[in-house]
Write an enzyme that holds these catalytic residues in place. Sequence first.
Site, mmCIF file in Angstrom:
data_model
loop_
_atom_site.group_PDB
_atom_site.id
_atom_site.type_symbol
_atom_site.label_atom_id
_atom_site.label_comp_id
_atom_site.label_asym_id
_atom_site.label_seq_id
_atom_site.Cartn_x
_atom_site.Cartn_y
_atom_site.Cartn_z
ATOM 1 N N SER A 143 0.843 -1.196 0.000
ATOM 2 C CA SER A 143 0.000 0.000 0.000
ATOM 3 C C SER A 143 0.885 1.256 0.000
ATOM 4 O O SER A 143 1.710 1.405 -0.893
ATOM 5 C CB SER A 143 -0.957 -0.036 1.195
ATOM 6 N N ASP A 307 -8.934 -6.798 -4.518
ATOM 7 C CA ASP A 307 -8.549 -5.452 -4.065
ATOM 8 C C ASP A 307 -9.274 -4.399 -4.894
ATOM 9 O O ASP A 307 -8.994 -4.220 -6.080
ATOM 10 C CB ASP A 307 -7.037 -5.283 -4.210
ATOM 11 N N HIS A 342 -8.179 -5.278 -0.229
ATOM 12 C CA HIS A 342 -6.860 -4.658 -0.082
ATOM 13 C C HIS A 342 -6.133 -5.174 1.157
ATOM 14 O O HIS A 342 -4.917 -5.346 1.152
ATOM 15 C CB HIS A 342 -7.032 -3.142 -0.003
#
Length: 366
Positions: A143, A307, A342
């Site tokens: 991320s 995601d 995610h």
Amino acid sequence: MKIATLFTPEYPLVLESGRSLSHVQVAYEEYGTPSRHRDNTVFVCHALTGDSHPARHDPDDIPGWWDVMVGPGRPIDTDTFHVVSANVLGGCAGTTGPLSPGETGRPLGPDFPEVTVADMVTVHRALLAHLGIERLYSVVGGSLGGMQALEWLLRHPGDARRFVLIGTAAGLTTDGLAAHAISRAAIRSDPCFDGGRYVDDLIGPGPRDGLGIARMVAHLTYMSPESLESKFGRAVQPGREPTGPAHGRYAIERYLEHQARKFVDRFDANSYLHLTTAMDRFTAFERPHAIAPENDPAVHVFSFASDRLFGQEVTNALLAQLTATGLTTVTHHRDTTSPAGHDAFLLNVPGYLREMRAVLAEPSAV
């Protein structure tokens, strides 16, 4: 947690914005032991709300945010690797940020300067110089941590033998920008925000309600619709009677409220504003990049089919942009098994962890 002072009034940190910080301290943690040639270090970059503690140091330690990945026998094996992880510049877990004192001794708050992902990487590299580590075995991040790893790759490709970019992108989509915009608006509109001077002026508890709502919005982007449906559906929280339109009865609402309460106890609202803004403004390939043959590390990209923050098109664009730089080894590992969204990069997803272990334990490994 250890603290290093890396910049001083004589040698300040000059930020991308042109402003400078004359005193920068960095909170970091180390795991494992450096090899004799100091060539087995893995630098772990954390995500938006992470810190320098990815894993337990021993069974009695508090849990880390990435215990499934880092530790003895884990993919980032601390019996093999020396691991370094640092709280990012602008954070609120020991590294210089909005909670740090200014010249008056009071917290900088809204006067803390704008920071970028590149500034974070500059501080990471300064920490490694402080530790006497000249070249890394790998840089790994997911991320926002993946954005840091990507920026590091593009600016300093010779710093590591391999870069691992997990659940990340070269820039946020409009959806991502919108979620951050709502989150920041919630914080700023909280009556206790006080223009960002809530710590200095001691106005009530600070913008806890606004920060909690920001966390609730973000949490929805971290989970997939499928995982939300399977975990909660339209279930009613046991023991909760309907209390009118102001307070619902559904399990998903209680879950999000719980996540908000946990978050506001450990995170600073001004840091959240600064770090989400840094993510928003990250555009890795805005300027041309060409990686010379002598600086040609292996690059491994991990993505997750569930995601919705960084979907298939985002990953495809990242892969194409990486290949265009001249990199000769760019691999893509896409997990299709986890419905977690995610957040899957933080979880025990067996195939993903196996691939990570293989990537870090290639024949050329330490």
